[in-house]
Each structure stands twice: as structure tokens, then as C-alpha cells.
Design a protein around this motif. Structure first.
Motif, short mmCIF file in Angstrom:
data_model
loop_
_atom_site.label_atom_id
_atom_site.label_comp_id
_atom_site.label_asym_id
_atom_site.label_seq_id
_atom_site.Cartn_x
_atom_site.Cartn_y
_atom_site.Cartn_z
N MET A 1 43.63 41.76 36.49
CA MET A 1 43.86 40.40 35.98
C MET A 1 42.94 40.10 34.80
O MET A 1 43.37 39.56 33.79
CB MET A 1 43.63 39.42 37.13
N LEU A 2 41.67 40.51 34.94
CA LEU A 2 40.72 40.25 33.85
C LEU A 2 41.16 40.99 32.59
O LEU A 2 41.15 40.44 31.49
CB LEU A 2 39.31 40.71 34.25
N ASP A 3 41.55 42.25 32.78
CA ASP A 3 41.99 43.04 31.63
C ASP A 3 43.23 42.42 31.01
O ASP A 3 43.34 42.32 29.79
CB ASP A 3 42.28 44.48 32.06
N ARG B 1 44.21 39.37 31.15
CA ARG B 1 43.90 38.11 30.46
C ARG B 1 43.24 38.39 29.12
O ARG B 1 43.60 37.79 28.11
CB ARG B 1 42.99 37.26 31.34
#
Lengths: 320, 166
Positions: free
Chosen positions: B36-38, B40
Motif C-alpha cells: 500500500m505504501l509503495d 501510494r
């Protein structure tokens, strides 16, 4: 005229709480070991008296399954695992690009750990070490903080041997757990070192007899002067290698006893404070233990990360 | 060792516990959250790049627009100049044609006049001849051979150049 408020509550309410806390503090001083030793027994009811704690280092057995004893620290370790797993499962079950509150919070925590790893070990290695480092951090932290909950160290049960034991005890205070974490950390660090640098190059850091052997050869060939110089330098190399090797293993001990000592000490500190003054006065020490738990978790994860980074960095030969 | 409480089964169990926790957290925390971080950060990067691209496009479009306007202005001026030129040309042509026509008209008129004058002269000559014959007849009191006289007079008239057809 608007009502005067202190810390968001109405004034009488605020002063009521202060008075209550003061009263509790006085009672706690009277009923605790401190007051009783100065004033003697002044007839307080027995349920206010905290008995002198008898801390002991080995965890206590709650029950045994097929000869394998389930200790109270084992139980709390499982509890920690269940709680951590549950929280993260709840947060990541329905991940959204625009996150919910819980998701944001845990994402921030994980993102912080990830950037911590990437900052220290570099982008690629940081991602490789991240799962171990983050798990060490979270496990140690959750164990430490959960053991501050009421119920830890105060619920008593009778086990199969007829002994009265605590049902829950901070998992970090069982030396087996820090030792298990330290061994895992050690094994993974050595594994990464061997894999990244190569078996021979990695081991050369510890067994570096090249110059010593060269010196011996030169002495046999009759070049005594150069040979002796080689021998001295070679001996230093061997000695340094030995110290390096020793320090790798010493890390296991330092990892283990740092965490074990801090956590056990903290628990005993809290027990003693509760014994000396059962109410109110122990609260600052809970704050202290929150901090200690966080720092220990950070140290455990951070040192593992640093050791792993050192291990995968190729040992460069100094220019002679 | 006994005093500290180290024992092998517990140690192994804790190692297993840790491994299990690592597995669980890898599945429910690290993998999805890192993805998810990547994702985003990828999106943010993408949208920033897009913004940059759009900005550049807008700039380019504006430049193009300016160029077009300038071109159009120039072209308009050209057309106006052309029209003025054409107008002048047409005017000149018209004027030239009018002049030509006028001249032609004039020439025709002149020719007509001359023709009429010749006719008149012829007529006059005829009459004059008749009158002359008549007068001569009267004078000499004798009738001349009319034909012979006419010829004579005509010859005289031919010789005189003043009343020749012009």
C-alpha cells in the motif's frame, strides 16, 4: 459568564479528582510498607495491605501438556502474538488507498520502521532486514507494554503441583524469550553475512592467518627480518579475528541480558513501588516503564539491523 | 542456568513463537502495508509527473495559440493588402476600358460625322451641277446635251481639290 474549565473539565470536578488522588496517596502511604514501618499497624482493613512481593526469575508453570510445561510467560507470549496479529489483521483486512484511522496509525508505524531500516541499511538491504527487525521491535514492545496492564502479576491460579502462581507475567521477563530472540537475531545476521559476502570472505574476518603464515614461510627461507615483521602483524591479525569472533557471540549474551535485565528490573521496580505505596505514587514508574519498553524494543531491533548491515558490508582489505 | 530459568523446551517454543509471529505479521502487516505504501508513493509520483506534463502541455498550447494568433493577424493583413491591390487593379482596368470605349465611341462618332459630311458634299455637288447646268442653259439659251455637260462639270469638280471628300 462562561464556566471556568481546567484541562477541559469543570472546576469542581477537577478539584474533586485532585482531592481523591491526594486521599488515595495518603491511604497508599499508610497502608503501604513505608507507612506501616513508620506508624505501625493503625487498623486498616486487610485488603488494603499489599504483601511483600517475592519475585523469582524462572517463570512458573501453569499447566503441562504431554510433559511440556506451559508457563505463564509462554501464555503471555501467545497473548501478545494474538493481539498483534489481531490488530494488524483488523487494519489490513480491507486496505484502502484513502485509509481508515486504524490503518493510518499502523501504516505510520510500519512506514516508520521501514524508513528506519532503509535509512540505516540502504534501500535494498533495508527491505531484506525489515521483516525481522520490525517483528523483533513489535514483539518486544508489545510484550513490554502489555505487561503494564492490570492483571499481569496479580491474577493468581493454582497449578497442577498445588502451587499458587501468577497467571500472566510479562513475556520479556522470562529469559528464554530474550535468549530465543537473540539467537534468532544472531543466526539471521550470520546467515545474511555468509550469503552476501560469500562464505570464505566472510569467515576471513574471523580467521585471518594469511600474513602470519606468510611470515613463517619467510623465516624458513632465511629472511628473518621481514619474516618477523610478518609474524608480528600476522599475530595481530589472528588476535583481532579472534576478538571479532568472540564479539559475535558476546552479542547473544548482551542482547539476552540487556532485555531480560531491563524488563525484569522494571517489573520488580513496579512490584516494589506497589508494595511500598499501593496507589497513585507508582504511576510515574508506569510512565518510566513505557519509555523503557520502547527503548528496549528499539535497541533490540536497531542493533540487529546494525549488525546485519555490518555483516553484509564486504570487509575491505586495508592497503599496505 | 536453573536459577535463571533457561530450559531448552521453553527456548525452542519461544523461537517457534517468534517465527510464527514473524509469519503472521508478514502476511497481515508487512506485505499489505508495504504494498500500500509503495502503491501510494507510486501514485503520488505519477500524479506529480502528470501535473508536470499537463503544465508543459498547457505552456506549449499557449505558445501555439500565440503563434496562431500572430499568424492569423499577419494573414489578415496580407489579405487586406491583396484586396487593396486588387481593388486598385480593377479600378485601373475599369478606367482603361472606359477610356478605350470612350475613344472608340469618339472614333465612331467622327467617322459618322465624316460620312454625313461627305454625303452632304455629294448632295451639294449634285445640286450645284444641276444648278450650274440650269444656269448655263439659261445663259446661253440653248439646251445643251445634258449628258455631255454633266461629264464636263464633274471633270471640273474632280480637278478642284477643295471640295474633295476628306
Amino acid at each position: 459568564m462562561p464556566e471556568r474549565r481546567i484541562l477541559g473539565v469543570r472546576r469542581p470536578f477537577f478539584f474533586g479528582i485532585i482531592v481523591l488522588l491526594l486521599a488515595l496517596g495518603v491511604i497508599s502511604l499508610l497502608s503501604g510498607a513505608l507507612g506501616r514501618s513508620f506508624l505501625g499497624d493503625i487498623g486498616l482493613p486487610s485488603w488494603l495491605i499489599v504483601e511483600s512481593p517475592q519475585p523469582q526469575l524462572p517463570p512458573e508453570e501453569i499447566f503441562s501438556v504431554l510433559g511440556f510445561s506451559i508457563t505463564n510467560t509462554m501464555l503471555t507470549a501467545w497473548l501478545t502474538i494474538a493481539i498483534l496479529g489481531g490488530i494488524f489483521y483488523a487494519a489490513t483486512r480491507k486496505m484502502k488507498l484513502v485509509p481508515s484511522r486504524l490503518q493510518t496509525m499502523l501504516e505510520a508505524a510500519i512506514g516508520w520502521l521501514l524508513s528506519f531500516c532503509e535509512d540505516i541499511a540502504g534501500k535494498e538491504n533495508g527491505r531484506r532486514f525489515f521483516p525481522l527487525v520490525a517483528t523483533l521491535f513489535l514483539f518486544v514492545l508489545a510484550n513490554a507494554w502489555l505487561s503494564l496492564f492490570p492483571g499481569y502479576g496479580s491474577i493468581l491460579v493454582t497449578n497442577a503441583h498445588g502451587e499458587t502462581v501468577h497467571l500472566l507475567r510479562g513475556a520479556n521477563t522470562d529469559i528464554n524469550l530474550p535468549l530465543a530472540l537473540a539467537l534468532t537475531s544472531f543466526v539471521m545476521v550470520e546467515y545474511w553475512g555468509l550469503k552476501s559476502v560469500g562464505v570464505f570472505r566472510y569467515l576471513k574476518k574471523f580467521f585471518n592467518a594469511g600474513r602470519f603464515i606468510g611470515g613463517v614461510r619467510q623465516v624458513f627461507r632465511g629472511k628473518v627480518k621481514e619474516g618477523l615483521g610478518g609474524l608480528v602483524n600476522g599475530a595481530i591479525d589472528v588476535f583481532i579475528g579472534f576478538i571479532e569472533l568472540l564479539s559475535e557471540f558476546v552479542r547473544i549474551l548482551s542482547f539476552t541480558f540487556r532485555l531480560f535485565g531491563n524488563m525484569t528490573g522494571g517489573e520488580i521496580l513496579l512490584l516494589m513501588m506497589l508494595f511500598l505505596a499501593p496507589f497513585v505514587l507508582a504511576i510515574p514508574f508506569y510512565g518510566l516503564e513505557l519509555l523503557v519498553g520502547f527503548i528496549q524494543a528499539l535497541i533490540f531491533g536497531g542493533l540487529t539491523l546494525v549488525f546485519a548491515t555490518i555483516a553484509v558490508t564486504p570487509h575491505t582489505e586495508e592497503a599496505h | 542456568m536453573e536459577g535463571l530459568g533457561i530450559n531448552l523446551p521453553s527456548l525452542l517454543a519461544q523461537i517457534v513463537n517468534f517465527a510464527i509471529l514473524l509469519g503472521i505479521l508478514y502476511l497481515v502487516a508487512y506485505k499489505p502495508i508495504m504494498r500500500m505504501l509503495d502503491e501510494r508513493s507510486r501514485r503520488i509520483k505519477e500524479s506529480m509527473e502528470q501535473t508536470e506534463e499537463i503544465k508543459q502541455q498547457v505552456e506549449k498550447a499557449e505558445e501555439e495559440f500565440k503563434k496562431r494568433i500572430e499568424q492569423a493577424g499577419r494573414k489578415g493583413q496580407e489579405i487586406i493588402d491583396q484586396a487593396v491591390l486588387t481593388g486598385e487593379e480593377v479600378g485601373q482596368k475599369v478606367r482603361a476600358e472606359a477610356k478605350k470605349e470612350a475613344e472608340a465611341l469618339l472614333a465612331r462618332a467622327r467617322a459618322e460625322i465624316r460620312r454625313e459630311r461627305d454625303e452632304v458634299i455629294d448632295e451639294l455637288r449634285q445640286e450645284f451641277a444641276d444648278l450650274t447646268i440650269l444656269a448655263a442653259g439659261k445663259v446661253i439659251e440653248q439646251s445643251l446635251d445634258k449628258e455631255a455637260h454633266r461629264q464636263l462639270i464633274d471633270r471640273v469638280l474632280e480637278e478642284s481639290t477643295e471640295l474633295k471628300k476628306g
